[in-house]
Design a protein around this motif. Structure first.
Motif, PDB file in Angstrom:
ATOM      1  N   LEU A 130      26.027  -4.209 -31.385  1.00 33.13           N
ATOM      2  CA  LEU A 130      25.440  -3.622 -32.590  1.00 33.13           C
ATOM      3  C   LEU A 130      24.274  -2.733 -32.176  1.00 33.13           C
ATOM      4  CD1 LEU A 130      25.278  -3.458 -35.689  1.00 33.13           C
ATOM      5  CD2 LEU A 130      23.875  -5.524 -35.638  1.00 33.13           C
ATOM      6  N   ILE A 131      24.357  -1.456 -32.547  1.00 33.76           N
ATOM      7  CA  ILE A 131      23.326  -0.482 -32.218  1.00 33.76           C
ATOM      8  C   ILE A 131      22.611  -0.103 -33.505  1.00 33.76           C
ATOM      9  CG2 ILE A 131      22.840   1.764 -31.171  1.00 33.76           C
ATOM     10  CD1 ILE A 131      24.233  -0.313 -29.276  1.00 33.76           C
ATOM     11  N   GLY A 132      21.286  -0.281 -33.528  1.00 35.34           N
ATOM     12  CA  GLY A 132      20.492   0.026 -34.713  1.00 35.34           C
ATOM     13  C   GLY A 132      20.400   1.520 -34.975  1.00 35.34           C
ATOM     14  N   ALA A 133      20.216   1.873 -36.234  1.00 33.79           N
ATOM     15  CA  ALA A 133      20.124   3.267 -36.655  1.00 33.79           C
ATOM     16  C   ALA A 133      19.003   3.990 -35.910  1.00 33.79           C
ATOM     17  CB  ALA A 133      19.888   3.342 -38.157  1.00 33.79           C
ATOM     18  N   GLY A 134      19.257   5.254 -35.586  1.00 32.25           N
ATOM     19  CA  GLY A 134      18.253   6.101 -34.962  1.00 32.25           C
ATOM     20  C   GLY A 134      18.011   5.836 -33.492  1.00 32.25           C
ATOM     21  N   SER A 135      18.838   5.032 -32.869  1.00 32.74           N
ATOM     22  CA  SER A 135      18.647   4.682 -31.460  1.00 32.74           C
ATOM     23  C   SER A 135      19.113   5.800 -30.536  1.00 32.74           C
ATOM     24  CB  SER A 135      19.424   3.407 -31.132  1.00 32.74           C
ATOM     25  OG  SER A 135      18.902   2.321 -31.857  1.00 32.74           O
ATOM     26  N   VAL A 136      18.601   5.768 -29.304  1.00 28.62           N
ATOM     27  CA  VAL A 136      19.069   6.653 -28.254  1.00 28.62           C
ATOM     28  C   VAL A 136      19.552   5.767 -27.110  1.00 28.62           C
ATOM     29  CG1 VAL A 136      18.487   8.482 -26.623  1.00 28.62           C
ATOM     30  CG2 VAL A 136      17.480   8.499 -28.913  1.00 28.62           C
ATOM     31  N   ILE A 137      20.871   5.762 -26.908  1.00 32.12           N
ATOM     32  CA  ILE A 137      21.483   4.896 -25.893  1.00 32.12           C
ATOM     33  C   ILE A 137      21.561   5.645 -24.571  1.00 32.12           C
ATOM     34  CG2 ILE A 137      23.582   3.651 -25.222  1.00 32.12           C
ATOM     35  CD1 ILE A 137      22.037   2.327 -27.524  1.00 32.12           C
ATOM     36  N   THR A 138      20.817   5.153 -23.575  1.00 28.66           N
ATOM     37  CA  THR A 138      20.781   5.774 -22.248  1.00 28.66           C
ATOM     38  C   THR A 138      21.347   4.866 -21.164  1.00 28.66           C
ATOM     39  OG1 THR A 138      18.548   4.952 -21.840  1.00 28.66           O
ATOM     40  CG2 THR A 138      18.727   7.134 -22.869  1.00 28.66           C
ATOM     41  N   LYS A 139      21.761   3.659 -21.555  1.00 29.21           N
ATOM     42  CA  LYS A 139      22.299   2.680 -20.607  1.00 29.21           C
ATOM     43  C   LYS A 139      23.498   1.982 -21.236  1.00 29.21           C
ATOM     44  CE  LYS A 139      17.807   1.726 -18.625  1.00 29.21           C
ATOM     45  NZ  LYS A 139      16.727   0.791 -18.459  1.00 29.21           N
ATOM     46  N   PHE A 148      18.270  -1.412 -30.092  1.00 25.72           N
ATOM     47  CA  PHE A 148      17.729  -0.354 -30.933  1.00 25.72           C
ATOM     48  C   PHE A 148      16.459   0.203 -30.315  1.00 25.72           C
ATOM     49  CE2 PHE A 148      16.485  -4.440 -32.849  1.00 25.72           C
ATOM     50  CZ  PHE A 148      15.109  -4.323 -32.969  1.00 25.72           C
ATOM     51  N   GLY A 149      16.061   1.373 -30.826  1.00 26.61           N
ATOM     52  CA  GLY A 149      14.864   2.045 -30.353  1.00 26.61           C
ATOM     53  C   GLY A 149      15.156   3.346 -29.636  1.00 26.61           C
ATOM     54  N   ASN A 150      14.076   4.003 -29.195  1.00 28.27           N
ATOM     55  CA  ASN A 150      14.165   5.274 -28.490  1.00 28.27           C
ATOM     56  C   ASN A 150      13.180   5.298 -27.323  1.00 28.27           C
ATOM     57  OD1 ASN A 150      14.354   7.876 -27.590  1.00 28.27           O
ATOM     58  ND2 ASN A 150      13.658   8.820 -29.468  1.00 28.27           N
ATOM     59  N   PRO A 151      13.700   5.102 -26.085  1.00 26.70           N
ATOM     60  CA  PRO A 151      15.089   4.782 -25.774  1.00 26.70           C
ATOM     61  C   PRO A 151      15.412   3.357 -26.213  1.00 26.70           C
ATOM     62  CG  PRO A 151      13.790   4.649 -23.786  1.00 26.70           C
ATOM     63  CD  PRO A 151      12.872   5.151 -24.870  1.00 26.70           C
ATOM     64  N   ALA A 152      16.671   3.137 -26.540  1.00 24.67           N
ATOM     65  CA  ALA A 152      17.087   1.809 -27.002  1.00 24.67           C
ATOM     66  C   ALA A 152      17.002   0.798 -25.866  1.00 24.67           C
ATOM     67  CB  ALA A 152      18.506   1.870 -27.551  1.00 24.67           C
ATOM     68  N   ILE A 153      16.620  -0.413 -26.227  1.00 26.58           N
ATOM     69  CA  ILE A 153      16.618  -1.526 -25.284  1.00 26.58           C
ATOM     70  C   ILE A 153      17.244  -2.738 -25.972  1.00 26.58           C
ATOM     71  CG2 ILE A 153      14.625  -0.725 -23.953  1.00 26.58           C
ATOM     72  CD1 ILE A 153      12.912  -2.746 -25.492  1.00 26.58           C
ATOM     73  N   LYS A 154      17.658  -3.686 -25.151  1.00 28.28           N
ATOM     74  CA  LYS A 154      18.249  -4.899 -25.696  1.00 28.28           C
ATOM     75  C   LYS A 154      17.172  -5.683 -26.434  1.00 28.28           C
ATOM     76  CE  LYS A 154      20.530  -9.210 -24.573  1.00 28.28           C
ATOM     77  NZ  LYS A 154      20.932 -10.142 -23.515  1.00 28.28           N
ATOM     78  N   LYS A 155      17.495  -6.039 -27.694  1.00 25.49           N
ATOM     79  CA  LYS A 155      16.563  -6.796 -28.519  1.00 25.49           C
ATOM     80  C   LYS A 155      17.078  -8.188 -28.848  1.00 25.49           C
ATOM     81  CE  LYS A 155      13.697  -3.320 -29.284  1.00 25.49           C
ATOM     82  NZ  LYS A 155      12.249  -3.327 -29.279  1.00 25.49           N
ATOM     83  N   GLY A 156      18.369  -8.439 -28.577  1.00 25.94           N
ATOM     84  CA  GLY A 156      18.935  -9.745 -28.895  1.00 25.94           C
ATOM     85  C   GLY A 156      20.435  -9.748 -28.752  1.00 25.94           C
ATOM     86  N   THR A 157      21.057 -10.726 -29.432  1.00 30.78           N
ATOM     87  CA  THR A 157      22.509 -10.844 -29.421  1.00 30.78           C
ATOM     88  C   THR A 157      23.018 -11.025 -30.849  1.00 30.78           C
ATOM     89  OG1 THR A 157      22.378 -13.237 -29.063  1.00 30.78           O
ATOM     90  CG2 THR A 157      22.616 -11.852 -27.103  1.00 30.78           C
ATOM     91  N   VAL A 158      24.292 -10.710 -31.020  1.00 34.84           N
ATOM     92  CA  VAL A 158      24.935 -10.832 -32.324  1.00 34.84           C
ATOM     93  C   VAL A 158      26.267 -11.546 -32.151  1.00 34.84           C
ATOM     94  CG1 VAL A 158      23.841  -8.777 -33.311  1.00 34.84           C
ATOM     95  CG2 VAL A 158      26.024  -8.545 -32.109  1.00 34.84           C
ATOM     96  N   ASP A 159      26.806 -12.056 -33.255  1.00 35.45           N
ATOM     97  CA  ASP A 159      28.146 -12.631 -33.205  1.00 35.45           C
ATOM     98  C   ASP A 159      29.167 -11.575 -33.604  1.00 35.45           C
ATOM     99  OD1 ASP A 159      28.082 -12.502 -36.008  1.00 35.45           O
ATOM    100  OD2 ASP A 159      27.874 -14.670 -36.269  1.00 35.45           O
ATOM    101  N   LYS A 160      30.421 -11.949 -33.669  1.00 35.07           N
ATOM    102  CA  LYS A 160      31.500 -11.025 -33.968  1.00 35.07           C
ATOM    103  C   LYS A 160      31.320 -10.328 -35.319  1.00 35.07           C
ATOM    104  CE  LYS A 160      36.542 -10.752 -33.958  1.00 35.07           C
ATOM    105  NZ  LYS A 160      37.785 -11.486 -33.734  1.00 35.07           N
ATOM    106  N   GLU A 161      30.715 -11.025 -36.279  1.00 39.33           N
ATOM    107  CA  GLU A 161      30.504 -10.464 -37.605  1.00 39.33           C
ATOM    108  C   GLU A 161      29.231  -9.617 -37.701  1.00 39.33           C
ATOM    109  OE1 GLU A 161      31.323 -13.860 -37.215  1.00 39.33           O
ATOM    110  OE2 GLU A 161      33.429 -13.306 -37.518  1.00 39.33           O
TER     111      GLU A 161
END
Length: 167
Positions: A130-139, A148-161
């Motif tokens: 799951l990628i949060g809105a407005g993020s910049v994925i560089t990895k 999420f973020g700019n640059p995006a970094i790992k903030k946690g984990t999510v389940d399938k839903e």
């Protein structure tokens, strides 16, 4: 144009050698380039551009104003929010033809990418990430990760839903 298998709005253009799966809907002002494969039960919102030879899985939802350039591959059940940006060249220059240098980007099954996110080419978005809105994925983003973020970094984990498990 309507077909027994899929729907294409009259303002949209499908080039030669395009394969579209049953139940797919291609809405206003879309352009699907040659050699593209789109799976079953997909939805391409208004003003979506799909570049040459792109492969899109089944059940994919691409919201308005997204360009998916050559070199991007999208797995099944992926959600791409409005105005997401994909790149396919690491070091673009207007005066240098780099069409032979496209860098592959893979969006794996069940991933969701929030509105206005930019995905730098050469990265993979893992299954159900799951990628949060407005993020910049560089990895590369691994399966079930929340970034999420700019640059995006790992903030946690999510389940399938998409429910947040850790933050």
């Amino acid at each position: 144009m309507s077909d027994n298998n899929f729907f294409v709005h009259t303002t949209s253009i499908l080039d030669d050698r395009v394969s579209v799966g049953e139940g797919t809907k291609i809405w206003h002002f879309c352009h699907v380039s040659e050699g593209v494969t789109i799976g079953k039960n997909c939805s391409l919102g208004q003003n979506v551009f799909i570049g040459k030879n792109v492969k899109i899985g089944n059940g994919v939802k691409i919201q308005n104003n997204v360009s998916v350039y050559e070199g991007v591959e999208i797995g099944d059940d992926v959600f791409i929010g409005p105005s997401v940006v994909f790149t396919n060249i690491i070091n673009p220059r207007a005066f240098i033809d780099r069409k032979t240098e496209f860098v592959k980007t893979m969006i794996e099954e069940g991933a969701s990418i929030g509105a206005n996110t930019t995905i730098i080419c050469g990265n993979k978005i893992g299954k159900h990430a799951l990628i949060g809105a407005g993020s910049v994925i560089t990895k590369t983003v691994n399966n079930f990760e929340l970034w999420f973020g700019n640059p995006a970094i790992k903030k946690g984990t999510v389940d399938k839903e998409g429910n947040i498990l850790t933050i």
